[in-house]
Design an enzyme around this catalytic site. Structure first.
Site, PDB file in Angstrom:
ATOM      1  N   GLY A   1       0.852  -1.188   0.000  1.00  0.00           N
ATOM      2  CA  GLY A   1       0.000   0.000   0.000  1.00  0.00           C
ATOM      3  C   GLY A   1       0.883   1.231   0.000  1.00  0.00           C
TER       4      GLY A   1
ATOM      5  N   SER B   1       2.644   4.833   0.867  1.00  0.00           N
ATOM      6  CA  SER B   1       3.283   5.304   2.097  1.00  0.00           C
ATOM      7  C   SER B   1       2.258   5.996   3.003  1.00  0.00           C
ATOM      8  CB  SER B   1       4.405   6.269   1.711  1.00  0.00           C
ATOM      9  OG  SER B   1       4.952   6.796   2.863  1.00  0.00           O
ATOM     10  N   GLY B   2       2.304   5.661   4.277  1.00  0.00           N
ATOM     11  CA  GLY B   2       1.426   6.322   5.248  1.00  0.00           C
ATOM     12  C   GLY B   2       0.051   5.701   5.349  1.00  0.00           C
TER      13      GLY B   2
ATOM     14  N   GLY C   1      -0.745   2.813   6.678  1.00  0.00           N
ATOM     15  CA  GLY C   1      -0.980   2.149   7.970  1.00  0.00           C
ATOM     16  C   GLY C   1      -0.395   0.744   8.064  1.00  0.00           C
ATOM     17  N   LYS C   2       0.584   0.437   7.214  1.00  0.00           N
ATOM     18  CA  LYS C   2       1.169  -0.920   7.225  1.00  0.00           C
ATOM     19  C   LYS C   2       1.941  -1.163   8.528  1.00  0.00           C
ATOM     20  CE  LYS C   2       3.457   0.024   3.404  1.00  0.00           C
ATOM     21  NZ  LYS C   2       3.054   1.371   2.985  1.00  0.00           N
ATOM     22  N   THR C   3       2.827  -0.205   8.868  1.00  0.00           N
ATOM     23  CA  THR C   3       3.602  -0.353  10.112  1.00  0.00           C
ATOM     24  C   THR C   3       2.658  -0.307  11.310  1.00  0.00           C
ATOM     25  OG1 THR C   3       5.348   0.837   8.986  1.00  0.00           O
ATOM     26  CG2 THR C   3       5.599   0.563  11.357  1.00  0.00           C
TER      27      THR C   3
ATOM     28  N   GLU D   1      10.404  -4.934   4.840  1.00  0.00           N
ATOM     29  CA  GLU D   1      11.416  -5.267   3.850  1.00  0.00           C
ATOM     30  C   GLU D   1      12.354  -4.100   3.562  1.00  0.00           C
ATOM     31  OE1 GLU D   1      10.753  -8.428   0.492  1.00  0.00           O
ATOM     32  OE2 GLU D   1       9.973  -6.486  -0.062  1.00  0.00           O
TER      33      GLU D   1
END
Ligand SMILES: Nc1ncnc2c1ncn2[C@@H]1O[C@H](COP(=O)(O)OP(=O)(O)OP(=O)(O)O)[C@@H](O)[C@H]1O
Length: 586
Positions: A376, A378-379, A381-383, A505
C-alpha cells in the site's frame, strides 16, 4: 486561599507517597536521634561557657577541670555532628536510590503511547532533577526545619529565662527577616522551574543530535543545530546567572538583617550589663544563641519555596506512577503453550488520535505458517498494523484474533515472545555482538549462536575479528555495515525461534551483495513460520501465499499476484509505479 488548600493537600499526598521510598526505619530513627543529640549539645554549650565566664578561673584551684565540661561538650558535639551528617547522607542516598529504582521500573513498563506524548527530556528529568528535589527536601530541608523549630523553642525559652525583654525583641524581629527571605526565595523558585524546563529541552536536543548525528552531517545542518543549541545554552546561562544573583542576595540580606537585630540586642544587653541586671556570662550566652538562630531563620525563609518545588516534583513523579502500565491492559490466557494458530483481523479500526482513523474496518485472515505480503502507499498504515499486532497500541474497535481469541486476552509477555520484528533500521543495542545476539533471550546455548551466525553468513566474518563475538558493535551498531546489522538482527530472531515473523522489507540502502545475503538469511528465518511482510520486492510479493492491499485505511484487495494483476487496478498501478521493485535475485 483555594489554591493554597489544593497545594496543601497535594503536599500531604506527596509526603505520604514518598514515605514508601525511605530506605530503612532504623536509619530514619538514627538520623532523628543524632539530630536531637546535636540540638542538646548545641543548647548546652553556651550555658557551660556562661558558667566559666561568671565564675572566673582564678577562684578555682585546678583550673583545667573548669574547662573540661566545655571541651567534652564540644568534642561530643563534633562527634554527633559527623554522625548526624553520615546518617542524613545515607538516608538521602538510600531515598534517591529507591526512588530511581521505582521510576526506572515504571519507565520500562509504560506503554508506547505514553512516549508518543511525553518527550524523552521530560522522562529523564523525572529520574534526575525531580528525584533529587525530593531527596533534598526529605532529608536536608525537612530535618533542618524540624531541628530549627526545636532550636527556636528551646533557645527562645532559655533567653526568656535569662531576660524576657530580650526574647520579646527577638520575637518581633524574626518574622520581618523571614518575610524578606521568603520573598526572595519565591523568586528563586520561579527561576529554578524555568531552568528545569530549559534543561529538559536541552536534554531533548542533545538526545536528538547524538541520535541523528549522521543525518545532521549529511544534511549539513551543523550550523542550524549549533544555533538551536546556543539559544538554549545561552538561556540556561541567563537563568542560572539570575539564580546565582538571588542566591548571592539571600545570604547577605539575611545576615544584614540579623546583624541589625544583633546590634539592637547587643546594645540593649550592654545597658543591662552596666546596670548589673545581666551577668557577662549571660551576655555571652545570649550572643552564642543568637548566632545559633541565624541558620534556622534562613532555612525557614526559603522553606516555602523549597516546599513548592517539592510539591511540583512529587506531583510529577506521582503522575508518572499513576500512568497505566502495559501488563495492566493485559489478559491472562497463556499463549506460549498454544500450537500455531491462524490470525484473524475482524473489523479493525484504529487511530493514534480518536478524530483521525488510520485503519478502518479492516478484515482479513492469515493462515498459520503462511507468508502474507502487505502492500500500500506510504502512510497507509502498514507499520501501524504491525504495532497493533505487537500490542504496542490497542485497537479503537474490532479485533485481531489468534486462535479465535482477541490477542489482548493473552498474557502480554507470552504473546510478544511469539513475535519477532525485523525492521529496515535493524537497531542494535550498545555492547558486543554476543550481547546483541542474546538480547532479552535467557534460554540459549553456544551451539545455537554459532548455527544462527552460520545461517546468516556472518560466522566467518566474526571469527576473523580479534575479539570475535565479543567485539563491540559501537553505538547503534555503527561499527558494522547495514547488511551486517540486519543479519545480526535476523540471527537474533533465529535464536529466539518466534512463531510469527514481522518483516519490514529493506528497500534501498543495501548494495546487491548485501541484499542477497540478507534475503538468504530471511528465507531461512521464514521457513515454517507465519510471516507477514511489508513488501516492496516483486519477488517477495510473487512468492507470497497472500497479498493484502491497503488503501485509505481499508483493505482494497486480497489475493495472489496473478489474480490481482488480472482484476485489481490499484495493484497493477502499485506495481507499475515502482513502489514495488524487481529484485536482482528474483
Ligand atoms: N505515533 C504516532 N502518532 C500519530 N500518528 C502516527 C504515529 N505513527 C504513525 N502515525 C501516522 O499514521 C499513519 C500511518 O503510518 P504508518 O507508519 O503505519 O504508515 P506505513 O504505511 O507503514 O508507511 P510507510 O510505508 O511510509 O512506512 C501516517 O499518516 C502517520 O503519520
Amino acid at each position: 486561599m483555594k489554591e493554597y488548600w489544593i497545594r496543601f493537600r497535594e503536599g500531604v499526598m506527596a509526603i505520604k507517597s514518598i514515605r514508601y521510598f525511605l530506605p530503612s526505619r532504623k536509619l530514619v530513627i538514627f538520623a532523628i536521634l543524632a539530630a536531637l543529640f546535636e540540638i542538646v549539645a548545641t543548647v548546652v554549650t553556651p550555658v557551660a561557657v556562661m558558667d566559666i565566664i561568671d565564675n572566673p578561673l582564678m577562684e578555682v584551684h585546678l583550673s583545667i577541670f573548669k574547662y573540661l565540661p566545655v571541651l567534652m561538650i564540644l568534642f561530643i558535639k563534633l562527634l554527633i555532628s559527623s554522625f548526624h551528617y553520615l546518617m542524613l547522607s545515607n538516608l538521602a542516598a538510600g531515598l534517591l536510590k529507591n526512588l530511581r529504582l521505582k521510576i526506572w521500573e515504571k519507565i520500562l513498563r509504560l506503554p508506547i503511547s505514553f512516549y508518543d506524548s511525553v518527550s524523552n527530556g521530560e522522562t529523564m528529568s523525572r529520574l534526575t532533577n525531580d528525584a533529587i528535589v525530593i531527596k533534598d527536601f526529605f532529608t536536608t530541608e525537612t530535618f533542618s526545619v524540624i531541628s530549627g523549630s526545636i532550636y527556636l523553642v528551646i533557645i527562645g525559652a532559655i533567653i526568656f529565662i535569662i531576660d524576657w525583654k530580650i526574647s520579646l525583641l527577638i520575637i518581633f524581629a524574626i518574622p520581618a527577616t523571614l518575610l524578606l527571605i521568603s520573598f526572595i526565595a519565591r523568586r528563586e523558585y520561579d527561576i529554578s522551574q524555568s531552568i528545569q524546563r530549559e534543561t529538559e529541552e536541552f536534554q531533548n536536543r542533545i538526545n536528538q543530535v547524538l541520535y541523528e548525528i549522521r543525518t545532521i552531517k549529511s544534511s549539513q545542518a551543523e550550523e542550524y543545530e549549533s544555533i538551536q543549541g546556543q539559544k538554549i545554552i545561552r538561556n540556561l546561562f541567563r537563568l542560572s546567572s539570575m539564580e546565582n544573583k538571588i542566591f548571592a542576595l539571600i545570604q547577605p540580606c539575611a545576615n544584614i538583617l540579623l546583624m541589625l537585630l544583633f546590634l539592637v540586642i547587643f546594645g540593649y544587653c550592654s545597658i543591662r550589663v552596666s546596670q548589673g541586671s545581666l551577668s557577662a556570662g549571660q551576655f555571652v550566652a545570649v550572643i552564642f544563641y543568637l548566632f545559633e538562630l541565624t541558620g534556622p531563620v534562613t532555612i525557614f525563609g526559603s522553606f516555602s519555596a523549597k516546599l513548592l518545588k517539592f510539591i511540583v516534583s512529587a506531583g510529577r513523579i506521582n503522575q508518572l506512577f499513576a500512568e497505566e502500565e502495559e501488563p495492566g491492559i493485559s489478559g491472562k490466557l497463556s499463549a506460549s503453550l498454544l500450537p500455531p494458530q491462524d490470525i484473524e483481523v475482524q473489523g479493525l479500526n484504529f487511530g493514534y488520535q480518536n478524530n483521525r482513523m488510520i485503519l478502518q474496518s479492516v478484515d482479513f485472515r492469515i493462515q498459520k505458517g503462511s507468508v502474507t505480503a502487505i502492500i500500500g502507499e506510504s502512510g497507509v498504515g502498514k507499520t501501524t498494523f504491525f504495532l497493533l499486532l505487537e500490542r504496542f497500541y490497542l485497537p479503537s474497535s474490532g479485533n485481531i484474533c489468534y486462535g479465535g481469541v482477541p490477542i489482548q486476552d493473552y498474557d502480554l509477555y507470552e504473546w510478544r515472545n511469539k513475535i519477532a520484528y525485523v525492521s529496515q533500521e535493524a537497531p542494535l543495542m550498545q555492547g558486543t555482538i554476543h550481547d546483541n545476539l542474546t538480547y532479552g533471550i535467557e534460554d540459549y546455548d553456544n551451539e545455537e549462536l554459532t548455527k544462527a551466525l552460520l545461517d546468516v553468513g556472518l560466522l566467518e566474518f566474526i571469527e576473523k575479528l580479534p575479539k570475535g563475538i565479543h567485539t563491540k558493535v559501537g553505538e547503534r551498531g555503527t561499527n558494522l555495515s547495514g547488511g551486517q546489522r540486519q543479519r545480526i538482527v535476523i540471527a537474533r530472531a533465529l535464536i529466539r525461534k518466534p512463531e510469527i515473523l514481522l518483516l519490514d522489507e529493506a528497500t534501498s540502502h543495501l548494495d546487491s551483495t548485501s541484499e542477497f545475503l540478507v534475503q538468504n538469511s530471511l528465507n531461512k528465518l521464514m521457513k515454517g513460520r507465519t510471516t507477514i511482510i511489508i513488501a516492496h520486492r516483486l519477488s517477495t510479493i510473487e512468492n507470497s501465499d497472500q497479498i493484502i492491499i491497503l488503501k485509505d485505511g481499508k483493505t482494497a484487495g486480497i489475493g495472489y499476484h496473478r489474480e490481482l494483476m488480472e482484476n485489481n487496478r490499484l495493484y497493477r498501478s502499485l506495481v507499475s509505479k515502482q513502489q514495488i521493485y524487481e529484485s536482482p535475485f528474483a
